[in-house]
Write a protein that holds these residues in place. Structure first.
Motif, short mmCIF file in Angstrom:
data_model
loop_
_atom_site.label_atom_id
_atom_site.label_comp_id
_atom_site.label_asym_id
_atom_site.label_seq_id
_atom_site.Cartn_x
_atom_site.Cartn_y
_atom_site.Cartn_z
N GLY A 89 0.82 -1.21 0.00
CA GLY A 89 0.00 0.00 0.00
C GLY A 89 0.85 1.25 0.00
N LYS A 90 0.41 2.24 0.78
CA LYS A 90 1.12 3.51 0.84
C LYS A 90 2.57 3.30 1.27
N GLY A 91 3.49 3.95 0.54
CA GLY A 91 4.89 3.83 0.89
C GLY A 91 5.80 3.99 -0.31
N GLY A 139 0.29 6.68 -2.53
CA GLY A 139 -0.53 7.26 -1.47
C GLY A 139 -0.26 8.72 -1.24
N ILE A 140 0.28 9.41 -2.24
CA ILE A 140 0.59 10.83 -2.09
C ILE A 140 -0.70 11.61 -1.87
N ASP A 145 -3.20 7.10 -5.92
CA ASP A 145 -2.30 8.02 -6.60
C ASP A 145 -0.85 7.70 -6.21
N PHE A 146 0.07 7.89 -7.16
CA PHE A 146 1.48 7.73 -6.83
C PHE A 146 2.34 8.52 -7.79
N TYR A 153 3.30 11.77 -12.44
CA TYR A 153 2.29 11.73 -11.37
C TYR A 153 1.13 10.92 -11.88
N SER A 154 0.73 9.89 -11.14
CA SER A 154 -0.39 9.04 -11.54
C SER A 154 -1.61 9.39 -10.71
#
Length: 445
Positions: free
Chosen positions: A322-324, A353-354, A360-361, A405-406
């Motif tokens: 996940g986020k990281g 996780g931005i 989003d990443f 940026y996704s």
């Protein structure tokens, strides 16, 4: 000024994507009480009123998708152009145990369709690695996967047989970036005349043994046939499960893998070698061991072609999967005598996780692809003998930087603007550096 910017072809594409994302987001807001809300759907069209789940329970699943990549060069080459290319994917998997009682067996079919134009070629940038990775292998229909998978010994041993792209099993690597330097199994980026990645397949067999819960070894054999990398052949036969004549040998890769959990975070470490039993033309010498450019004749034949790779991916921070933050490193090398492009290195990092948006990443990567100096020796001699027909000398590194940026307004859609800078395209300082604005978008139906 604003009106003139929207007239730009790439700007119109971006505006259309943003409009789609806004509409989707509004639809999400309108359905927050729905347990299958648009925000969380894995597929844009959802569960087809429950039919998708019912079919999956019976052993039939689907994988439908669409992706496009637009790019505009602001410098480099000899023209300022915008080009667009896309790919449709139509896939299905059949669990033969659920359907027929055939224990451990699955049959998978994927057909793809590619369309569009190549910015690098149309603008004469001179790049080696595609600016739009989804371009290539014939802008047409392809039979990408047509294969049977059988598991043995409680899943420890897997055998696949059928039509497969090499990178589908061997040296698997993600394709989040738009430049080919950072996409798919890297050997296909430097010896693509016989290591054939997605969407082209060839007849193959793959054996994978899970030696422990987090280690494996696999070996495969893929048919090597020049027709598979011939665009004209692909346009006529790319969608057929045929057996083309003209096979020259077999590509045999051997790979060792380790998928550890480091502080609870996933990693993937792979190393391998390959051996192509086909003959290969020497890039400089003829059969008399004299320079081809001076003495002419037939290129010296080598009885095989070979190479090796290492690929590392590791999540370092955040929650597992996940986020990281995740980083990667790839290095690939091919034999010096027969490979015009003989090595590639790439490093990069992604953060998921931005802004506390789970889908989003962002990503950033640097890569360098080496044009073989051995081949450049031959071209220097040819240029000296025929100065009026002199060609660019590629004998260094093509260096690429990409950032993106996704943005996923909904789970099934990704809109990914990116910037690419290409220094010494093709590995030649004679080519102007290129700065490219790109847009990569994917939809899962």
């Amino acid at each position: 000024m604003r009106h003139s910017l929207i007239k730009h072809p790439l700007a119109r594409v971006i505006v259309a994507c943003l409009a789609f994302g806004t509409v989707a987001a509004h639809a999400q807001d309108a359905s927050t009480s729905d347990t299958d809300s648009l925000a969380n759907r894995k597929y844009l069209f959802g569960d087809w009123n429950g039919e998708r789940t019912r079919l999956a329970d019976k052993g039939i699943t689907f994988d439908f998708g669409y992706g496009f990549q637009a790019a505009h060069n602001y410098s480099g080459g000899d023209r300022r152009l915008t080009r667009y290319t896309d790919q449709w994917k139509f896939g299905s998997a059949f669990d033969l145990e659920k359907l027929w009682g055939w224990s451990g067996a699955t049959f998978k079919v994927v057909i793809t369709d590619r369309n569009g134009r190549n910015l690098g070629a149309d603008a004469n940038i001179g790049n080696n690695q595609l600016i739009q990775e989804v371009y290539g292998r014939g802008q047409t229909w392809h039979l990408t996967i047509f294969a049977l998978e059988q598991k043995f010994f409680d899943g420890r041993l897997t055998w696949k047989l059928g039509r497969l792209p090499v990178g589908e099993e061997i040296n698997q690597f993600s394709c989040d970036f738009q430049n080919l330097t950072f996409c798919g199994a890297p050997p296909g980026n430097i010896v693509g005349d016989y290591w054939v990645n997605w969407p082209t397949s060839q007849w193959a067999t793959v054996l994978k043994l899970n030696t422990t819960s987090d280690t494996f070894v696999q070996i495969a054999a893929y048919q090597v046939n020049p027709k598979y990398v011939d665009d004209s052949y692909a346009r006529r036969n790319g969608w057929k499960p045929d057996f083309p004549s003209g096979t020259t040998g077999a590509l045999i890769p051997l790979e060792f893998g380790w998928k550890p959990s480091v502080n609870g975070l996933p990693g993937s470490y792979r190393a391998g070698v390959w051996y192509n039993t086909s003959d290969g033309d020497d890039l400089y010498l003829n059969t008399d061991h004299q320079p081809l450019a001076l003495a002419g004749g037939t290129a010296l034949q080598h009885d095989s072609r070979r190479g090796a790779w290492v690929t590392f991916q590791q999540q370092f921070t955040g929650e597992a999967g996940g986020k990281g933050t995740t980083a990667f490193f790839n290095y690939t090398a091919a034999d010096h005598a027969t490979s015009a492009t003989n090595s590639q290195v790439a490093v990069g990092v992604e953060y998921k996780g931005i802004f506390d948006r789970p889908n989003d990443f962002v990503g950033a990567a640097f890569g360098a692809t080496h044009a073989n100096g051995y081949a450049a020796k031959n071209q220097r001699l040819l240029n000296a003998l025929n100065p009026e027909q002199a060609r660019v000398i590629n004998d260094g590194y093509e260096k690429v930087v990409e950032v993106f940026y996704s943005w996923s307004p909904i789970a099934s859609v990704a809109i990914r603007p990116n910037l690419q800078y290409i220094k010494d395209p093709g590995g030649s300082k004679q080519n102007d550096n290129a700065f490219v604005l790109g847009l990569k978008t994917s939809v899962a139906f």
